[in-house]
Structures are given as structure tokens and as C-alpha cells.
Scaffold this motif. Structure first.
Motif, short mmCIF file in Angstrom:
data_model
loop_
_atom_site.label_atom_id
_atom_site.label_comp_id
_atom_site.label_asym_id
_atom_site.label_seq_id
_atom_site.Cartn_x
_atom_site.Cartn_y
_atom_site.Cartn_z
N THR A 63 -31.36 1.89 -18.98
CA THR A 63 -31.14 1.87 -17.52
C THR A 63 -29.65 2.07 -17.28
O THR A 63 -28.85 1.17 -17.51
N PRO A 64 -29.25 3.26 -16.84
CA PRO A 64 -27.83 3.60 -16.76
C PRO A 64 -26.98 2.63 -15.95
O PRO A 64 -25.82 2.39 -16.29
N ALA B 246 -26.70 -4.31 -27.59
CA ALA B 246 -27.98 -4.32 -26.89
C ALA B 246 -27.93 -3.47 -25.63
O ALA B 246 -28.90 -2.79 -25.28
N LEU B 247 -26.81 -3.51 -24.94
CA LEU B 247 -26.64 -2.70 -23.74
C LEU B 247 -26.65 -1.21 -24.08
O LEU B 247 -27.15 -0.38 -23.31
N SER B 248 -26.14 -0.88 -25.24
CA SER B 248 -26.07 0.52 -25.66
C SER B 248 -27.46 1.14 -25.82
O SER B 248 -27.61 2.35 -25.66
N ILE C 229 -21.74 1.81 -28.01
CA ILE C 229 -21.51 1.91 -29.45
C ILE C 229 -21.70 3.33 -29.98
O ILE C 229 -21.27 3.63 -31.07
N GLY C 230 -22.35 4.20 -29.21
CA GLY C 230 -22.45 5.60 -29.61
C GLY C 230 -23.65 5.91 -30.48
O GLY C 230 -24.30 5.02 -31.04
N TYR C 231 -23.96 7.20 -30.57
CA TYR C 231 -25.07 7.70 -31.38
C TYR C 231 -26.41 7.10 -30.95
O TYR C 231 -27.26 6.77 -31.79
#
Length: 397
Positions: free
Chosen positions: A149-150, A143-145, A160-162
Motif C-alpha cells: 500500500t504505497p 515490513a513496510l518495504s 530496503i530495496g529489491y
């Protein structure tokens, strides 16, 4: 009360900067602290207590289920979860549901379903998800990925990428991120933590057209803006733009910890299968009984009609404050999900309001967020405005 706060700070992990109050009980739209002081609640547990507090029919449904059975695990069927699923799917216009324990877990499941759907098409694992800047989807790693909001992500890299990010209500920015690897576009129809920022009909329709053309899954996060908050059971229903996957939580259970991700039959037929996903507690009999009763009470109490009527009144009163004070730049929102944008930090206003018996929260440093119970009245709105007006006058003027 201070003794209790000190005790909490000695045992709880400090991941929240909590307000200096200890709530003890509640009734209707009022909270009471351990000293007996009364507070008007315009937060509702961050949009959870849609029906207000101490609703007897809701409480009795939970008590009745407690006396029968609380938990069996998902290796077995249980009637409350099946009843809850039928009512939720009917309201959401979806076909299949998986119950989770929270909104963040619902997002995790939605991400997995989208990636499995894409994997089943070509056997590849490098598919991309487009999310939106300033979005908030939860604090678990998946969910954070996709949270745009950086500051929430930077200490926990790699994600998790992509995942790519586009701008809210800027269709061209979304198009610029699309590749032949894009498997899903994920967004909140009304951003909550990101500043009470509604998506426009034009933006949503444009994204839906792209998704249909390219077989990209459209995922709506309705954890905060769903369950009647905007005057529709789910915010997307105002425009009739149905997603392929949708998440829900918060007011879904009106107090018990439950979330859900839902999907169309098309997605269900080509994504998660036995062994792909699971949850020990998800959809247990207790939360099933809660959801079942929530939908009954929404209908019985005409909750959506109240949101439409009182939401319009709240908008009117917030607009009057916006005109009155130069420090308020604008107000925006939908139904009983509203925000006031200030030119200064709002912490002092919120603390002053709390001292005078009004519970508010922010959405970023410069925005006050209004998420009252959906059974709030115009009289309650007037009481809130009076306290808020005085708090603004005292702290910023």
C-alpha cells in the motif's frame, strides 16, 4: 472519560486516531469502559484475544510464571519457551522457530532468513522479494518495504530495496515479476488490512509450484489470519499448501506481546546462524507460558470447531445484510475473519455502533472488518447484527 482522553492526547504521540472511549476491564466477549458501560467486542484487540477476556486458566498460567521468573535473555534456555516452541511447531507443521515481540518483527526475521538463504547459494546480495498489492505486513522499515500500500511507504523512502509487487489471485502478475534474482514470494493467505481478501486455492497452488520449480522460498504471513481465525489453525492448512517460512503473532499469545517466524529444516540448515539475528525479550518465560497455555486451551475448548460453526453462521447473517442493503456491495472472508464492503465510507456506521455498545473496526475506508474472539457464540452474532443493522439504517439510509 474525557479527562483521561485529554490527558492521553497531551502525552502520547499522535500516530492513531483513536475512538473516543477508554476501556477499563473486560470479561468473556464484553468490554467495559471507565464509566461501566458494556460493549460487545467484535475486534478482539485486532484479532489478539482469541480466547476472550479474563480466562481464568490463562490468567493463572501468567500469574504463576510471574512468581517464578519473567526474563533471562536468550543467552540461556528457559522451559516455557521450549514447551511453547514444541506446541507451535506441531500446530504449524514447521521445524524451527524464533520468537519475536510482534508480527512486524516476525516479518523482519522472515525477510532476513530468505535473503540469507539466497546469499548462501551464490554469495550475492541483490536478491528480490515479490509481495502483493494491498498487503500489510507491519510498520518497521523492512515490513513496510513489503507492504503493498504505497501511502504507508511514501514518506519513508527509500525502503530496503529489491522488492516487487504483484496482484492477489493473479498468477500471471506474479510470474511477470519473477527473475533469476527472485528469492522469495511473500503473502497473506487472507489479507487483513487490505480488505479481508482470501487467496484462492488455485492461486496458492500456482505460486507453490513456481517456488518448488525455481527454489524460491514461499513465505506466508499468518499474523492476522492464523491461530484458528479461519477455522484452521493456520489458513494455508485448508488447502494443504505448506510454506517454507511462516510468521505468527496476535492470537499466538492472546494478549502478551509475542510473535514468531518459523521455517522448514531445509531453510534452517541454509539461512540464519549464530550472530545473524537476535532479540532481548523474544521468547522470554512469560510469553512462553502464555503460548503454552493458549495451545492447551484451544484444544480443551474446541476452538477450531467453534470457529467453523459460528463462522458459518456469521457469514449467513452478513449475507442477509448484504441482500437487504444496496449500499453493501458484497461480503467476503473466512471463518471469523469477515468483511462487508460498502459503496460509502463506513466511519459513521462504526461510530454509531460504538455509541450503542458494539466495537467494530474498518479495513480501508469502505470496509467493516469483523474479528471477534474465537469463543464467540451465535447469540453474540445475533446481538452484533441487531446493532449493526440499526447503525446502517440510521447513518446510510
Amino acid at each position: 472519560m474525557q479527562q483521561i482522553i485529554n490527558q492521553a492526547e497531551s502525552v502520547l504521540l499522535h500516530t492513531y486516531n483513536r475512538f473516543q472511549v477508554v476501556f477499563d476491564h473486560a470479561d468473556g466477549v464484553k468490554l467495559y469502559d471507565v464509566n461501566g458501560k458494556e460493549y460487545l467486542d467484535f475486534v478482539s484487540g485486532i484479532g489478539v484475544f482469541a480466547l476472550g477476556y479474563n480466562n481464568k486458566e490463562y490468567n493463572d498460567a501468567l500469574k504463576g510464571q510471574i512468581d517464578k521468573i519473567l526474563h533471562t535473555s536468550n543467552y540461556y534456555y528457559n522451559v516455557p519457551a521450549i514447551n511453547a516452541a514444541e506446541k507451535l511447531l506441531k500446530a504449524a507443521q514447521m521445524d524451527r522457530v524464533f520468537f519475536t515481540n510482534s508480527g512486524a518483527e516476525a516479518i523482519e526475521g522472515a525477510i532476513k532468513a530468505a535473503r540469507k538463504y539466497a546469499y548462501n547459494k551464490d554469495g550475492q546480495t541483490d536478491h528480490e522479494i515479490i509481495a502483493l498489492e494491498h498487503s500489510f505486513h507491519g510498520r518497521t522499515m523492512g515490513a513496510l518495504s513489503v507492504t503493498g500500500t504505497p501511502k504507508y511507504r511514501e514518506a519513508f523512502q527509500p525502503m530496503i530495496g529489491y522488492v516487487k509487487f504483484a496482484e492477489m489471485n493473479d498468477l500471471e502478475s506474479v510470474k511477470a515479476q519473477i527473475t533469476d534474482k527472485t528469492c522469495a514470494i511473500l503473502l497473506e493467505p487472507v489479507q487483513g488490512e487490505g480488505g479481508i481478501y482470501p487467496a484462492t486455492e488455485e492461486f496458492l497452488k500456482g505460486i507453490k509450484e513456481i517456488c518448488e520449480e525455481k527454489d524460491i522460498l514461499l513465505i506466508f504471513d499468518e499474523v492476522q489470519c492464523g491461530m484458528g481465525r479461519t477455522g484452521y489453525m493456520f489458513a494455508w492448512q485448508k488447502f494443504g499448501i505448506r510454506p517454507d517460512i511462516m510468521t505468527s503473532a496476535k492470537a499466538l499469545g492472546c494478549g502478551v506481546p509475542v510473535g514468531a517466524f518459523m521455517m522448514t529444516q531445509k531453510v534452517a540448515d541454509s539461512s540464519l546462524v549464530a550472530g545473524d539475528h537476535g532479540s532481548t525479550y523474544g521468547g522470554n518465560p512469560l510469553v512462553g507460558a502464555a503460548i503454552d497455555k493458549v495451545f492447551d486451551l484451544f484444544e480443551k475448548q474446541n476452538v477450531l470447531a467453534n470457529v467453523q460453526e459460528v463462522g458459518a453462521y456469521l457469514e449467513e447473517k452478513l449475507e442477509e445484510l448484504t441482500v437487504k442493503y444496496d449500499t453493501i456491495l458484497l461480503h467476503r472472508g473466512a471463518g471469523l475473519m469477515q468483511g462487508l464492503v460498502f459503496d460509502k465510507p463506513v466511519a459513521d456506521i462504526i461510530n454509531e455502533a460504538l455509541a450503542n455498545g458494539l466495537v467494530l473496526i474498518n479495513a480501508g475506508t469502505h470496509i467493516i472488518r469483523f474479528l471477534p474472539p474465537l469463543v464467540i457464540s451465535k447469540k453474540d452474532v445475533d446481538a452484533m447484527i441487531a446493532i449493526l443493522d440499526a447503525a446502517i439504517e440510521k447513518t446510510l439510509c
